[in-house]
Write a protein that holds these residues in place. Sequence first.
Motif, mmCIF file in Angstrom:
data_model
loop_
_atom_site.group_PDB
_atom_site.id
_atom_site.type_symbol
_atom_site.label_atom_id
_atom_site.label_comp_id
_atom_site.label_asym_id
_atom_site.label_seq_id
_atom_site.Cartn_x
_atom_site.Cartn_y
_atom_site.Cartn_z
ATOM 1 N N LEU A 37 59.639 -0.437 19.822
ATOM 2 C CA LEU A 37 59.384 -0.521 18.386
ATOM 3 C C LEU A 37 57.977 -0.060 18.052
ATOM 4 C CD1 LEU A 37 60.444 -1.354 15.657
ATOM 5 C CD2 LEU A 37 59.539 -3.631 16.041
ATOM 6 N N PHE A 296 61.325 4.260 7.163
ATOM 7 C CA PHE A 296 61.190 3.165 8.114
ATOM 8 C C PHE A 296 60.598 1.944 7.437
ATOM 9 C CE2 PHE A 296 60.857 1.145 12.101
ATOM 10 C CZ PHE A 296 59.659 0.472 12.125
ATOM 11 N N PHE A 297 59.538 2.165 6.639
ATOM 12 C CA PHE A 297 58.920 1.013 6.000
ATOM 13 C C PHE A 297 59.805 0.387 4.943
ATOM 14 C CE2 PHE A 297 55.243 -0.020 8.030
ATOM 15 C CZ PHE A 297 54.522 1.092 8.402
ATOM 16 N N SER A 299 63.104 0.271 5.019
ATOM 17 C CA SER A 299 64.125 -0.553 5.677
ATOM 18 C C SER A 299 63.492 -1.757 6.358
ATOM 19 C CB SER A 299 64.950 0.278 6.662
ATOM 20 O OG SER A 299 64.240 0.511 7.828
ATOM 21 N N LEU A 300 62.211 -1.633 6.786
ATOM 22 C CA LEU A 300 61.519 -2.780 7.365
ATOM 23 C C LEU A 300 61.372 -3.885 6.331
ATOM 24 C CD1 LEU A 300 59.914 -3.776 9.870
ATOM 25 C CD2 LEU A 300 57.873 -2.897 8.766
ATOM 26 N N ILE B 114 64.824 -5.571 13.807
ATOM 27 C CA ILE B 114 64.277 -4.399 13.127
ATOM 28 C C ILE B 114 64.876 -3.122 13.693
ATOM 29 C CG2 ILE B 114 62.178 -3.073 12.683
ATOM 30 C CD1 ILE B 114 60.650 -5.629 12.605
ATOM 31 N N THR B 118 67.060 -0.343 11.662
ATOM 32 C CA THR B 118 66.385 0.924 11.378
ATOM 33 C C THR B 118 67.412 2.038 11.320
ATOM 34 O OG1 THR B 118 64.493 0.156 12.656
ATOM 35 C CG2 THR B 118 64.593 2.489 12.172
#
Lengths: 316, 283
Positions: A37, A296-297, A299-300, B114, B118
């Motif tokens: 990650l 990405f951010f 969905s984070l 996460i 993703t």
Amino acid sequence: MNNSRNQILRTAKVLRFQDAVVHIVTFIFASLILLALLAVITMLTWGAQSALSKFGLAFFWYAEWDIINEEHGAFFALLGTVLTSTIALLLAVPMSFGIALFLTETCPTNLRRILGTAIELLAAIPSIIYGMFGLFIFAPWFAEYGQPGLYTVLKYLPIIGSAFGGSTNGIGILTAGLILSFMILPFIAAVMRDVFEVVPPMLRESAYGLGCTQWEVMRYVVLPYTRIGVLGGVVLGLGRALGETMAVTFVIGNANRLPTSVYSPGTSIASTLANEFGEASDLHLSALFALGLLLFFVSLVVILLSKWLISRSVRV
Amino acid sequence: MMNTRLYQKRKIVNWIGLVLSMFAMFAGLVVLSWILYVLFKNGLQALTLNILFESTPAPGVDGGGLANAIVGSLLMVLFAVLVSMPIGIFAGVYLVEYSRQNWFARLVYLATDIMISTPSIILGLFVYAIYVAQVKHFSGWAGVLVLSLLATPVILKSTTNMLMLVPGGLREAAFALGASRWKTSFSVTLRVAKAGVVTGVLLALARISGETAPLLFTALNNQFFSLNMNAPLANLPVVIFQFALSPYENWERLAWAGALLITLMVLFINIVARAFFRNRIAT
């Protein structure tokens, strides 16, 4: 006497050594996930850096995507992602609720497992199938019957009406939103059904005992009891919709400009990545990485939000 | 005395709600059947035995099949499962059996969630950056890497869920008999949870078989039959993507056949996994 004691001590030492080895090995495997990650975040940022250093943080709302003149901004892609996901959720959530209601209340018991499994299998179908269905079957049908029909019905509404104008060729933001809603519908419905099923029967029975109708039980007893879990499921569905590539790429039209109506083509972050990646280089490639970082951010944030919601429900 | 008018109104609202929910279920089933019908109709038309034996044709050329794509997909998925299964299962064993649910374990759980949510295209971008861009060519191994990245968190999550269901008394009984910690974890706890763990692996397998976007950045595609994992490798999802969006009728036909194959495989794995799990749990 001493001999057997030594033997036991020796065995104990060997076992302790074996345990230590296994402990370390499994620990390394567990930390691999964490490292992966961190590596993802690092590489995305590193890849995006030349685009971000040229455009700064304004990249994320800059409304321009000119590959030739090297002007890139995330606005159109972000707008498309947000619009399609919103349309998808607006349609999928009420329908999922209806399906979950049906499966837990009205459905005859012997049909329940079959229909439930059917919904779960629908959730397992790969997204490229939905994309092909959308492009070859749904879009033509929608262009001929759906879009003109919607326009004739909705054009009298003040603001919403104008959003349904435009050429009706079946490819566009609305179609993408619809296909996306087909995709996340079984997922959210399965989560809602699971959550509705664990409501304590006593709660339902007491409501029925007070003379409530089935709808009133759902609305005033089951839904409030499960609302955090339902919200968590919806948020997870949102997360899936935001990142969906194939189902959207086939039908969104891939136009990096401002959509004038829900029928016009647009683009989403994921479909921009899928389409332009093959021939991108230097600044263009870096801009694509920046888009990836943005996605990405987003969905984070979504997954953290859903975890927070679920943690709240556990406390309650 | 009953307030008849109020009662009537409640009855009507109830009826409307139930009818709407039935309509929602019906609409959902209609969509499902429509998609499956279209898939089967177009796919079966194109499904001939040639599909399994001939490689993908050049644009505009008639005939051909999907052999290279099928083989490439099978290779990549197989290797990905071979890599992700031990990592996922062992990491799960660590998290449940060895870690004391400390901050590290919680961090790994968070990281797993996460990674699972993703978008897969982001992971494809990542593998492109660290592998493809470094070796300057697309590769089947890059595809294996990204599929493992997708599958490992899923397997890890289901393994931890299954292991946590094993009653503590079982572990304590093993310890009381003098078993070492690792022997208890693997020969006792994991064995009891075996059904669920296998189901988790199967479901992860089904999930990665249908992934398209990450392979676009890693394995890309190969027009010819090849077993070389160190070069672009043909695979079903990317072939379907390229063929479906092309203007060639033969390619479109093959795309439907490929779509049907993928769907059949994914549905088959899911049904097998569920039946397997239900049987084991029943006993």
